[in-house]
Design an enzyme around this catalytic site. Structure first.
Site, PDB file in Angstrom:
ATOM      1  N   GLU A  23      52.653 -30.627 -12.899  1.00  0.00           N
ATOM      2  CA  GLU A  23      52.908 -30.553 -14.070  1.00  0.00           C
ATOM      3  C   GLU A  23      52.957 -31.506 -14.999  1.00  0.00           C
ATOM      4  O   GLU A  23      53.472 -31.841 -16.176  1.00  0.00           O
ATOM      5  CB  GLU A  23      54.656 -30.629 -13.931  1.00  0.00           C
ATOM      6  CG  GLU A  23      55.429 -31.748 -13.595  1.00  0.00           C
ATOM      7  CD  GLU A  23      55.579 -31.991 -12.065  1.00  0.00           C
ATOM      8  OE1 GLU A  23      56.517 -32.737 -11.603  1.00  0.00           O
ATOM      9  OE2 GLU A  23      54.430 -31.364 -11.415  1.00  0.00           O
ATOM     10  N   ASN A  41      60.682 -24.595  -9.462  1.00  0.00           N
ATOM     11  CA  ASN A  41      60.209 -23.991  -8.369  1.00  0.00           C
ATOM     12  C   ASN A  41      60.933 -23.636  -7.294  1.00  0.00           C
ATOM     13  O   ASN A  41      61.086 -22.771  -6.747  1.00  0.00           O
ATOM     14  CB  ASN A  41      58.871 -25.117  -7.873  1.00  0.00           C
ATOM     15  CG  ASN A  41      57.516 -25.052  -8.595  1.00  0.00           C
ATOM     16  OD1 ASN A  41      57.181 -23.888  -9.213  1.00  0.00           O
ATOM     17  ND2 ASN A  41      57.013 -25.992  -8.618  1.00  0.00           N
ATOM     18  N   ASP A  66       0.872  -1.120   0.003  1.00  0.00           N
ATOM     19  CA  ASP A  66       0.196   0.100   0.039  1.00  0.00           C
ATOM     20  C   ASP A  66       1.009   1.221  -0.038  1.00  0.00           C
ATOM     21  O   ASP A  66       1.735   1.305   0.707  1.00  0.00           O
ATOM     22  CB  ASP A  66      -0.892  -0.029   1.315  1.00  0.00           C
ATOM     23  CG  ASP A  66      -1.946   1.005   1.283  1.00  0.00           C
ATOM     24  OD1 ASP A  66      -2.569   1.168   0.177  1.00  0.00           O
ATOM     25  OD2 ASP A  66      -2.118   1.718   2.307  1.00  0.00           O
TER      26      ASP A  66
END
Length: 454
Positions: free
Chosen positions: A370, A335, A53
């Site tokens: 890998e 690495n 409303d």
């Protein structure tokens, strides 16, 4: 189709009346009497629609709607403003607040339920997309794209044979959007299958059947999800209801008000962008589920599913399938000597060289670390051996540049090749033969290709 409807009105008689009407139509009705409670209930219960409303003390319906649409938890919930006001300014104010539609007191039940069905149907689609997107988010797959939702301007196709009205709408839309105009419904339907954000159809046209055009758009795959704004005569209630039943997302009364046109179009374009954004996130989530994030190649899960089907087909007399199993030589030294960032750069460059040396039908995949696999449909052992040797030569031919180009690393790869043996062979056995080829290549000094026939 049932749905949960939240009714918000400060007058208890109005609430009870709406609840009774909704219950008779087998909807689940929730209710409250003020905007603050409505915000809390919408967030907690996630209704499929809010009937709100406008004239309430304290926080009125406009402000409540604005807050519902500003909250990410409730912005997807359609809001229909229920008002005794039928003025142009109030409609535009409500649309600007984010309202999806209006019903005017005294409420016409037929029109009310036509709009409820239309909006809850739309929300059902949106909810499915949101649930799938949320599943992807829980799995850690997410993309940002909020900026795209705030963007302005859409591609709007206006279908109308009233030249004066068509021109007025095009001029108004051009202030914010990129309008296209078309008087021929067949040409319009073809154009709507392209990159269009909204189609506006005049259902009052005398030269073509606008309702039929809406129905055709909803039945065609290329336009099924396209938002449609139907221009209607507000006094022609059966046509208005039919437009909503056929799939129009919104209605625009004649005579067309320029500001209301702009507000309704803006709402539809924004809603479509939200749905497109969710679909894009879903597509991205599905892609990431089968893609290795670092290299962009397919992952082990995707490889296993594809290989199973290919090996089964080969076992039933279909084309053979071969695999290359590749392992980067001395990758641990990369690495240890240069860091994991440099190792990631090597993996990414390796993936690029691998993908550019296989055919379009081949499936280069990263198994992890890998180790890589290429699945090669319709390939014999000898052909796979030749391709593997080409990959090996390309990997060793030029150094890999890492760390911003400051370091150049000589990389080689050991490759095992295997092909399907026909009936009784399995993906596991095929990959095992490829692995054995890799072990033999490494034992012989690395940077070699070894084919294992059995």
């Amino acid at each position: 189709m049932s749905a949960r409807i939240l009714v918000v009105d400060d007058v208890d008689v109005n609430v009870r009346l709406l609840e009774a009407k909704l219950t008779l139509e087998y909807y689940e009705a929730l209710s409250c009497h003020d905007g603050v409670t409505a915000l809390a209930m919408a967030a907690e219960h996630q209704p499929d629609l809010v009937l709100l409303d406008v004239m309430m003390p304290g926080m009125d319906g406009f402000e409540t709607c604005r807050r519902l649409k500003a909250d990410p938890a409730t912005r997807h919930i359609p809001v229909v403003l229920v008002t005794a006001l039928d003025g142009r300014d109030d409609r535009i104010k409500g649309l600007d607040a984010g309202a999806d539609d209006f019903v005017t007191k005294p409420i016409d039940d037929v029109v009310l339920f036509a709009r409820v069905k239309s909006l809850t149907r739309l929300k059902e689609v949106t909810d499915e997309l949101r649930e799938r997107e949320e599943s992807g988010r829980r799995l850690g797959v997410n993309i940002e794209g909020a900026a795209r939702l705030r963007g302005s301007g859409g591609r709007v196709l206006v279908v109308d044979d009233d030249a004066l009205q068509l021109e007025r709408m095009a001029v108004e839309l051009a202030k914010e959007h990129r309008p296209m105009v078309e008087a021929d419904p067949e040409k319009a339907l073809a154009a709507a299958a392209g990159p269009i954000d909204l189609m506006i159809v005049d259902t009052t046209s005398e030269g073509f059947d606008g309702l039929r055009l809406i129905a055709q758009a909803r039945s065609a795959p290329g336009t099924r999800k396209l938002p449609i704004l139907a221009v209607v005569d507000p006094l022609d209630r059966p046509r208005l209801v039919k437009a909503l039943e056929l799939g129009a997302n919104d209605i625009l009364p004649r005579p067309v008000d320029s500001e209301e046109l702009a507000a309704r179009v803006r709402t539809q374009v924004r809603r479509k962008r939200y749905a497109d954004f969710l679909r894009e996130k879903l597509d991205y989530s599905l892609e990431m589920a089968v893609t290795d994030a670092l290299t962009g190649l397919h992952n082990r899960r995707y490889m296993a599913g594809q290989l199973q089907g290919l090996v089964s087909r080969a076992g039933r007399g279909g084309e053979p399938v071969a695999v290359l199993v590749l392992d980067i030589d001395h990758f641990k030294a990369v690495n240890d000597g240069f860091g994991h960032d440099a190792g990631d750069e090597v993996l990414q460059e390796f993936a690029v060289r691998l993908a550019t040396n296989v055919r379009a039908v081949d499936l280069p995949c990263r198994l992890g670390g890998e180790e890589f696999v290429v699945v090669m449909p319709g390939t014999t052992l000898d052909d796979a051996h030749r391709i593997a040797d080409r990959i090996r030569r390309d990997i060793a031919a030029s150094p890999f540049r890492v760390m911003g180009g400051r370091e150049q690393l000589s990389i080689t790869v050991s490759v095992g090749v295997a092909a399907s043996l026909g009936e009784g062979d399995t993906p596991e056995a095929l990959l095992k033969r490829g692995d054995e080829g890799v072990y033999e290549a490494k034992a012989r000094g690395r940077d070699q290709v070894i084919a294992r026939a059995a």
